[in-house]
Design an enzyme around this catalytic site. Structure first.
Site, short mmCIF file in Angstrom:
data_model
loop_
_atom_site.label_atom_id
_atom_site.label_comp_id
_atom_site.label_asym_id
_atom_site.label_seq_id
_atom_site.Cartn_x
_atom_site.Cartn_y
_atom_site.Cartn_z
N ASP A 63 3.92 -5.51 3.41
CA ASP A 63 3.46 -4.24 4.29
C ASP A 63 4.35 -4.32 5.51
OD1 ASP A 63 2.32 -2.12 5.70
OD2 ASP A 63 0.26 -2.81 5.78
N HIS A 78 2.80 5.27 11.83
CA HIS A 78 1.35 6.30 12.18
C HIS A 78 2.03 7.48 12.93
CE1 HIS A 78 -1.41 2.81 11.68
NE2 HIS A 78 -0.69 3.02 10.59
N HIS A 103 0.77 -1.17 0.10
CA HIS A 103 0.16 0.10 0.20
C HIS A 103 0.89 1.21 -0.08
CE1 HIS A 103 0.03 1.54 4.35
NE2 HIS A 103 0.52 0.16 4.55
N GLU A 141 -5.17 2.26 2.24
CA GLU A 141 -5.07 1.08 3.12
C GLU A 141 -5.26 1.81 4.57
OE1 GLU A 141 -3.25 -1.76 6.14
OE2 GLU A 141 -2.87 0.37 5.57
N GLU A 142 -4.99 2.65 4.93
CA GLU A 142 -4.94 3.36 6.30
C GLU A 142 -6.27 3.88 6.61
OE1 GLU A 142 -2.73 2.70 8.16
OE2 GLU A 142 -0.83 2.87 7.34
N ASP A 189 5.93 2.17 6.90
CA ASP A 189 4.52 1.76 6.85
C ASP A 189 3.82 2.66 5.66
OD1 ASP A 189 1.89 0.53 7.12
OD2 ASP A 189 1.55 1.53 9.06
#
Length: 382
Positions: free
Chosen positions: A268, A346, A189, A240-241, A206
């Protein structure tokens, strides 16, 4: 559900910004460069078979499907046209190994430095859309520079359009078979997020790491003038998030059109080796296809220079889950056991330079796996 409650749930899994309280005290407004309705209700699914519920925020920091636009995904699993694939032991070492020797960390380093230079790749941001455009142009550049003229005739790349503007990217190497319509998918992603979407999100691990990992595999296949028997596709999913939005849309489209996906492998987070731990590849064993996952373990044993460890990541933890939900075999390989994976995701600290634990050499091992997955399942036309 109030926003303050949603954010407190997210903080159970991730460190909240120091100034989080101000969001509870001030009116929420969308910043320039973001197309985000904070009050929009979304239908999410937090567990397999669990009733869905309406909420007011799209990203909780939890693992979930946002099924608002894809509520029919998986309803055709029992279709008689869907035939489960078998996965014999790997047997194409003479084809795979020469390609593995051409893989390099140089391209991934250069590509990830650029990919993480965007303030955020959040799927509803201007920079998220810009990063996707750059990715598509980079794929086009690599294809023009690396693939022979005859191979280029077998390659197509396109944007799979999404309403939020950051599109998924699909690259296809057409297979030579006139009788086997099977497709093999290698995916990652492209988007990134911060706990609070308006904050910077470099997303180096990520999933910038997975994105450039499979891009390097694609480049190596082109350099080898690889001609598959079955069609091979490389996917870079948007959103994706946001609840696997991009991959759900693609998987639903493929299922609706009876596309014969033989196998899908998700990459991922491929860069982190936690200090003091053994370098290894994490093979996810929950919510995956067991036969394809067993085949994936065999590929790690045969082609990677590090061992695998079986691990779990929960329901809807990455885009492989969309393909599984659509009834297709999928597998997921991550940088380590889940508990040893990068805890900076994140956040503003998901960067290349945050720690020596971020390793391009480790990423290279996963590029090997992506090449092996494509060639072993896609076959090789001499």
């Amino acid at each position: 559900m109030k926003l303050s409650i949603v954010l407190s749930l997210a903080s159970l899994a991730f460190t909240a910004p120091p100034s989080l309280d101000k969001f509870e005290q001030q009116p929420l407004t969308v910043q320039d460069g973001f197309d985000l309705d904070l009050n929009a209700q979304r239908l999410i699914q937090l567990a397999e078979g669990q009733a869905s519920e309406w909420i007011e925020l799209k990203a909780l920091g939890l693992k979930f499907f946002d099924i608002t636009d894809n509520q029919d995904l998986g309803n055709g699993i029992q279709s008689p046209a869907r035939v489960k694939s078998s996965f014999p032991p790997p047997n194409a070492t003479e084809k795979v190994i020469p390609i593995l020797k051409t893989l390099s960390t140089q391209g991934p380093k250069e590509n990830l430095e650029k990919f993480t230079s965007f303030r955020t790749r959040y799927y509803r941001s201007d920079t998220g859309r810009a990063s996707q455009k750059w990715l598509l142009s980079r794929i086009s550049e690599i294809t023009a520079k690396t693939a022979s003229a005859s191979l280029q005739k077998l390659i197509t790349f396109r944007e799979f359009k999404h309403s939020w503007g950051q599109n998924s990217v699909i690259v296809r190497i057409q297979g030579s078979s006139t009788t086997d319509d099977g497709i093999v998918i290698v995916g990652a992603h492209q988007d990134s997020t911060n706990l609070w979407p308006f904050l910077p999100a470099p997303g180096a691990d990520d999933d910038g790491s997975g994105s450039v990992t499979i891009l390097e595999s694609y480049r190596a296949l082109l350099a080898a003038d690889y001609r598959p028997v079955r069609t091979i596709e490389f996917h870079w999913y948007s959103a994706e998030e946001g609840g696997l939005l991009g991959s759900q849309a693609v998987a639903q489209d493929y299922a609706a059109n009876s596309v014969n996906v033989i196998a899908m492998s998700q990459f991922d987070m491929t860069a982190w080796v936690k200090r003091g731990t053994r370098e290894e590849a994490g093979i996810i064993i929950d919510y995956v296809d067991p036969d394809l996952t067993n085949f994936n373990m065999q590929l790690v044993d045969l082609y990677m220079d590090i061992p695998f460890v079986q691990t779990q990541c929960g329901y809807a933890c990455s885009d492989h889950a969309s393909w599984r939900k659509a009834g297709y075999p999928s597998t997921f390989t991550i940088e380590s056991s889940f508990e040893n994976s990068n805890k900076n995701i994140h956040s503003v600290n998901d960067r290349i330079d945050v720690s020596e634990e971020f390793s391009f050499e480790h990423m290279l091992e996963f590029s090997k796996l992506a090449v092996a997955f494509a060639v072993e399942l896609g076959g090789y036309t001499d």
